[in-house]
Scaffold this motif. Structure first.
Motif, short mmCIF file in Angstrom:
data_model
loop_
_atom_site.label_atom_id
_atom_site.label_comp_id
_atom_site.label_asym_id
_atom_site.label_seq_id
_atom_site.Cartn_x
_atom_site.Cartn_y
_atom_site.Cartn_z
N UNK A 33 0.82 -1.21 0.00
CA UNK A 33 0.00 0.00 0.00
C UNK A 33 0.86 1.26 0.00
N UNK A 34 2.13 1.09 -0.34
CA UNK A 34 3.04 2.22 -0.52
C UNK A 34 2.91 2.74 -1.95
N UNK A 35 3.50 3.89 -2.23
CA UNK A 35 3.63 4.34 -3.61
C UNK A 35 4.74 3.52 -4.24
N UNK A 36 4.45 2.83 -5.31
CA UNK A 36 5.42 1.91 -5.89
C UNK A 36 6.71 2.62 -6.29
N UNK A 43 10.18 -1.53 -0.77
CA UNK A 43 11.04 -2.66 -0.44
C UNK A 43 10.96 -2.98 1.05
N UNK A 44 10.95 -1.95 1.87
CA UNK A 44 10.87 -2.16 3.33
C UNK A 44 9.59 -2.91 3.69
N UNK A 60 0.91 -1.86 -7.31
CA UNK A 60 0.17 -1.11 -8.31
C UNK A 60 1.13 -0.39 -9.24
N UNK A 61 0.74 -0.32 -10.51
CA UNK A 61 1.56 0.37 -11.52
C UNK A 61 0.67 1.36 -12.27
N UNK A 62 0.44 2.53 -11.65
CA UNK A 62 -0.45 3.52 -12.27
C UNK A 62 0.24 4.46 -13.24
N UNK A 241 -2.59 -2.86 8.05
CA UNK A 241 -1.23 -3.30 7.77
C UNK A 241 -1.30 -4.62 6.99
N UNK A 242 -0.71 -4.68 5.78
CA UNK A 242 -0.79 -5.93 5.01
C UNK A 242 -0.15 -7.13 5.69
N UNK A 243 0.70 -6.90 6.67
CA UNK A 243 1.26 -8.03 7.42
C UNK A 243 0.14 -8.82 8.10
#
Length: 357
Positions: A33-36, A43-44, A60-62, A241-243
């Protein structure tokens, strides 16, 4: 309705260095959910997900900046990277050119057949699988009218149609997903699709909600679908949190006895006899055990009176008392320790636990 043979007979698909379909293990997926284009932040987050047990990650690749970032991200992670594409076919091509291991598209919103053909041509050239995704929220108007609303039948017809478009272009390296936030509609759709589709299915309840509500909806929906032998990859979609998605997915697979490995934590619901912060202790234990590749059960009990007996099915456990607690192994009391040392004592035991136990 049982489709137990379905998972064993889906087409084998390679995603990076992972393999799904054909009876291979069900893999857990999540999405950043970060900006790619924020490579460091992305990466973190992926590394945290890897540590939690994520097998495949989607970004996501906008825009072109995000597509170009994929190459640098891939250098720093250890799991396959999937590019999530909406509307712009050029982003799908750019993502593949920058190393995406798989792309996720909805052919219905990519545009003309020429544009879809361009995407398929690029995928074919690199042998990159395409995940064909259909969502109840974007079901075509003609199918909504045909079935008098958003229905399982409409979702399946849409998915089969989109798969046919890719097949007609001479490509069958595909994964299929049909998602809805309506749990039982989603279940029915997967039951219907499993009768008509040879491809691996990615399963999830979309827009499931918060960690609380989403976990319940995902557990019910995924539990039914997976128990019927359907599903090759899964994602628990949560607003959080995706975790947390990975933790829940692992628990679902372990509960259904589909995946072995990883520590299962059991804890009592507390009662008036409890004299320690059992809730806080259980949460600390659950977090701590994530890093251990042990196939064992750990009990966290709140009562030193009944705790040992109630934890007898666990391999190891701790039980609290009044300022002190017990270390237990398979129902037998090993030693008594001060309350503030319970967590450390348990950790020391897990550090020394035989890995092949």
């Amino acid at each position: 309705m049982k489709c137990m043979a379905y998972r064993d007979n889906t087409k084998v698909v390679h995603i990076g260095d992972r393999v799904i379909g054909g009876g291979n293990p069900i893999l857990i997926q999540s999405m950043t959910n970060t900006r790619t284009e924020d490579v460091e932040g992305t990466v973190a987050q992926i590394k945290r997900l890897e540590e939690a047990g994520c097998d495949i990650i989607r970004c996501t690749v906008p825009n072109i900046e995000a597509a170009k970032a994929l190459g640098e991200i891939k250098k720093q992670i250890h799991i396959p990277l999937v590019a999530d594409i909406h509307f712009d076919y050029k982003m799908a091509i750019a993502a593949m050119e920058n190393g995406a291991d798989k792309i996720r598209i909805n052919p219905g919103n990519i545009g003309s057949k020429d544009r879809i053909a361009a995407v398929v041509s690029c995928a074919k050239e690199r042998n990159i699988p395409i995940r064909v995704g259909v969502n109840s929220g974007s079901l075509e108007k003609n199918l909504v009218e045909k079935y008098h609303g958003v229905t399982a039948e409409g979702l399946v017809e849409s998915a089969i149609d989109k798969v046919g478009i890719i097949e007609d272009l001479g490509y069958d390296n595909m994964v299929v997903s049909i998602k809805s936030s309506n749990v039982m509609l989603c279940v029915k759709a997967h039951e219907l699709l499993a009768k008509q589709c040879k491809y691996p299915l990615h399963v999830g309840i979309t827009e499931a909600g918060t960690v609380y509500g989403g976990n319940i909806k995902s557990s019910v929906g995924l539990g039914i679908i997976l128990n019927e032998g359907i599903g090759d990859t899964i994602r628990v979609s949560l607003s959080g949190d995706p975790v947390e998605e990975i933790k829940t997915a692992k628990m679902i697979l372990r509960t259904l006895d589909i995946r072995k490995g990883g520590i299962e934590v059991v804890s009592c619901p507390t009662c008036g006899r409890t004299r320690i912060d059992l809730i806080g202790l259980a949460n600390q234990v659950e977090t701590m055990v994530q890093k251990y590749p042990l196939n064992i059960k750990v009990a966290v009990m709140g009562c030193a009176v009944n705790g040992p007996g109630e934890a007898k099915e666990a391999d190891i456990g701790i039980a609290g008392g009044d300022g002190e607690g017990l270390l237990i192994k398979r129902g037998e009391i090993i030693k008594k320790v001060p309350e503030d040392q319970l967590l450390a004592v348990l950790k020391a035991e897990l550090d020394a636990w035989p890995s092949n136990d």
